[in-house]
Structure formats: C-alpha cells, structure tokens
Design an enzyme around this catalytic site. Structure first.
Site, PDB file in Angstrom:
ATOM      1  N   GLU A  87      -6.831  19.056  -8.594  1.00 20.90           N
ATOM      2  CA  GLU A  87      -6.504  18.595  -9.861  1.00 20.90           C
ATOM      3  C   GLU A  87      -7.890  18.585 -10.729  1.00 20.90           C
ATOM      4  O   GLU A  87      -7.714  18.598 -11.809  1.00 20.90           O
ATOM      5  CB  GLU A  87      -6.014  17.031  -9.626  1.00 20.90           C
ATOM      6  N   GLY A 142       3.688  14.201  -2.869  1.00 21.66           N
ATOM      7  CA  GLY A 142       3.626  15.324  -3.676  1.00 21.66           C
ATOM      8  C   GLY A 142       3.133  16.528  -3.149  1.00 21.66           C
ATOM      9  O   GLY A 142       3.549  17.658  -3.399  1.00 21.66           O
ATOM     10  N   HIS A 190       1.079  -1.311   0.142  1.00 22.21           N
ATOM     11  CA  HIS A 190      -0.031  -0.120  -0.221  1.00 22.21           C
ATOM     12  C   HIS A 190       0.991   1.007   0.141  1.00 22.21           C
ATOM     13  O   HIS A 190       1.782   1.336   0.834  1.00 22.21           O
ATOM     14  CB  HIS A 190      -0.834   0.011   1.225  1.00 22.21           C
ATOM     15  N   ASP A 191       0.796   2.070  -0.931  1.00 24.18           N
ATOM     16  CA  ASP A 191       1.611   3.234  -1.097  1.00 24.18           C
ATOM     17  C   ASP A 191       1.853   4.115   0.160  1.00 24.18           C
ATOM     18  O   ASP A 191       3.099   4.675   0.547  1.00 24.18           O
ATOM     19  CB  ASP A 191       1.565   3.740  -2.192  1.00 24.18           C
ATOM     20  N   THR A 192       0.882   4.246   1.048  1.00 22.97           N
ATOM     21  CA  THR A 192       0.902   5.031   2.167  1.00 22.97           C
ATOM     22  C   THR A 192       1.726   4.105   3.059  1.00 22.97           C
ATOM     23  O   THR A 192       2.369   4.923   3.832  1.00 22.97           O
ATOM     24  CB  THR A 192      -0.539   5.338   2.575  1.00 22.97           C
TER      25      THR A 192
END
Length: 426
Positions: free
Chosen positions: A268, A364, A200-202
């Site tokens: 975005e 980011g 999981h990227d987090t």
C-alpha cells in the site's frame, strides 16, 4: 449481520475513512472522526440486537478525572518510541514480542497527566455506554499483561513506574459492556446492548478461522500480517523470545502464538507512489519470476513514505537485483511476504511442537490470489483463503453467542456458511 444456528450473513451498512493527522512532529489518530463514523454506521444499520467494538492494538486514549479525553490518541507509527530498547526479563513476564510500538514503550515516554487509560476499542465502548473496562485480548498486546494469570504484570508496570490502576478493570469477550447512553440511542435510533468482543481485531479474526482441527496455522492478513498457531498455554522460553514470537490472548482463553510481519502495508505504501491500479499490478506481477526478497519484519519498513526507495536499498545491501517497475516491486513485496510467512509458520511449529497441516489466510489478504498461491508454494502446504471479513464475523459470533442466538462450534458455522478458496503448491 444475521447469525443463527444455520445462517451467517454479512451486510456492510456503512464504511468510513481512517485518516491519521500530523500536528507538528506528532502523528495522531482522528479519534473524534472515527467515533462519528461509528455513530453514522449505527444509524445506517437500522435496528440491531447487539453491538461490539474491535480495532487495532496497542494505542490508547487518556482521560482526566472527569472522564474527558486528554488530547487525541497518538499513532503507533509516531516516532516517539523509535529508540525503545528490549528490557531484560520482560518477555518472561509478559510473553510479548519486542516492538517499539507496544503500549508499554508508549507509556514509557508519555508525558500527559491522566486519571484513566482506555485502549482504542474500550474508549469507543466507553463513549457509547458510559462504562469503562479493558478487554482482555487487547490488553494482552500491551506488554503489560501476564498471559499465564490473565492479570497485570507487576514487573512490567514497575519498569515504566506506572500503576495498574491507570487501566479500567479487565473484562472478557462475551461480557455485557452496558446499555447505550440515552443520547447515543436517540442519535442512532438504536437500543441494543453492547457486548465486549475480541476487541483486538486479530483476536476476532482468528475466532472466525474455519479450521477443522487444531493442526493449522493462521495468517491474519491486512496492513499487518499476524502469523502463528493457536495454543492452550503461552510459550515464554528464551528460544521463543529470540525468534520474536508473541503470546496474545484469544477468544475463549486460547493463546495466539504468533509473529508480527509487516504485511500489505508494504504494498500500500508503494502504491501511494504510483497511479497503477491494484488489479493491473497483480496481473503483471504474476507473469514475473521471483527475483528479490527483502525481510518483511525489518523495522525500516515501519514508517510512512519512500517505501520503494527503502525496498531498493534493502535489495542493494543483500546483493539482489533492485526492482525497477511497479510490477517488479509488487512481485518483490509478495514474494517477501510469502517467505516471511513460511519462516514464521516453521518457527511456530518448531517452538510449539504443534503439527501444521494447513494454512488459513483470513482478512483482506485472502482476496489477493497471487499472494495466496505464493504462500502455498513457499510453505509447501495447502492454503485456505477466507473469510475476507473475518474480524467482523468473529466480532458478531461472540455477540451472538453472548445473546444466546447461537451455541457450539463457532468455526463450524463459518465453514458451513462462508465462501472459501483453496490453493495447493504448484
């Protein structure tokens, strides 16, 4: 990336787009395009000592009895789970915040027959190695795992009438996932082992938070913002459920006690309606006063399209002035995120009893100096921004430790080698 006891350097070898595809009424991931991007990236990287895969959470691919993909994975922003309801007792069993996008609700409306389910990073790893497994940090986001036992929740599976055997065996960050299949090695020029990481990227991002002690809150800031504290055990109380907090597992067995906030997705989506570049928007927004704030956790902001109209409607409903210019919308979004961060951090501290002395923003959003400053002002706490590529760093650090290239405190190495920015309340 190069990682050893004194060095932590990141070099981007290849970047590729991630474009969802709508067919009929269904929104899909272009998983074959993403896999080809992975292969291209491995080829561009040159010889490496290890490979690890991370991605977003909750989505999955289905395989038949021969290991063939059953259709493209469906995107979590697809509307098929929009009518999900909160099942009584599920939070006490799994500790996961109620979100209609969670895997448990996707499986509840899944009609495609399959023999095996692999979460997205596990699917990519399977295609690289031929070995299937379910990495623990990502499994914990599904709403199907018991965070106390680190095993599947029988109660959760019973709610959707599914068998835990649909998932591949669980494995932990740092486990050996397998060698590259011969044809993958030939196509990419690689022969490195593949390791399981915080997929999981987090989970990978939080592993790279450069905190000096346990009294910190983190904001993993990207499309989503995940805001919380790191704890040794989950909190499964009714108060935590009412506050919509989630208990996700992290690298080294920690619990990421956090709230999901909509994140920079809001900005975005607004920017898709404009032609103004981001630098200009942020510079103009910084000159404006705070005027209107919307609830950045409101599900109305989850779908694609018409974001400015939805933000304006939310302002009307709360008797606040509606933004009119792109800069005003940008300021509204960033003030709204900062307020949502403050509320989440205060709730995390209250529910956990953990003191928070500093806020770390990674991902980011750490590049957005206006957001970082507004967060410091809203929270009344110092903010440390960076590293920007925290997910990649956390991924590589787990690989490097598994390979024996580094040992000890991963965060100390990040603090010592990465560029960080500091913001104080103004």
């Amino acid at each position: 990336m190069t990682a050893d006891s004194a060095t932590l350097e990141l070099r981007e070898a290849h970047r590729f787009p991630n474009r969802p595809v709508r067919t009929g009424r269904t929104l899909h991931w272009d998983i074959l395009g993403l896999y080809q991007g992975v292969l291209d990236g491995l080829r561009a990287a040159g010889p490496v000592d290890g490979i690890g895969v991370d991605s977003w959470a909750v989505d999955y691919g289905l395989l038949d009895a021969w290991g063939t993909l059953v259709g493209n994975p469906i995107h979590y922003r697809d509307e098929r789970t929009s009518y999900a309801v909160r099942p009584p007792g599920l939070y006490a069993a799994t500790g996961i915040q109620f979100l209609p996008i969670n895997t448990i609700f996707q499986l509840g409306v899944e009609h495609r027959p399959a023999s095996k389910l692999l979460l997205i990073p596990d699917l990519i790893t399977y295609w690289l190695t031929g070995n299937s497994g379910t990495e623990l940090t990502n499994a914990s986001t599904t709403g199907l795992l018991d965070p106390r036992t680190r095993g599947w929740s029988a109660k959760a599976f019973a709610l959707i009438d599914r068998d835990p055997g649909l998932f591949a065996p669980l494995r932990r960050p740092g486990d050996f996932a397998g060698h590259l299949l011969p044809w993958v090695g030939k196509e990419t020029g690689q022969s490195a082992p593949v390791y399981t990481v915080g997929s999981h990227d987090t989970a990978s991002a939080v592993a790279a938070v450069p905190a000096v002690d346990e009294n910190f809150a983190y904001i993993s800031s990207g499309t989503w913002s995940l805001v919380g504290v790191e704890l040794p055990e989950p909190i499964l109380t009714a108060e935590a459920e009412a506050a919509n907090f989630t208990n996700e597992l992290g690298v080294d067995g920690q619990v990421r006690f956090l709230r999901n906030v909509m994140g920079l997705w809001l900005l975005e989506e607004c920017r898709r309606e404009w032609t103004v570049d981001l630098g200009t928007l942020l510079a103009e927004a910084a000159t404006l006063p705070k005027r209107a704030v919307v609830d950045a956790t409101d599900p109305r902001f989850l779908p694609t399209g018409e974001m400015t109209a939805r933000i304006a409607q939310a302002c009307r409903e709360t008797d606040q002035p509606e933004p009119e210019t792109p800069a005003e919308f940008t300021r509204c979004v960033l003030d709204s995120l900062a307020e949502a961060y403050r509320a989440a951090i205060e709730d995390a501290a209250r529910l956990s009893g953990r003191r928070v002395d500093a806020v770390h923003i990674v991902g980011g959003g750490a590049r957005n100096t206006l957001l970082c400053q507004l967060t410091a002002d809203a929270c009344g706490l110092p903010v440390v921004a960076g590293p920007v590529e925290a997910t990649a760093l956390g991924n590589i650090l787990v690989q490097a430790r598994a390979a024996g290239a580094i040992s000890g405190d991963l965060r100390e190495l990040v603090r010592r080698t990465q560029s960080l920015q500091h913001f104080a309340q103004e």
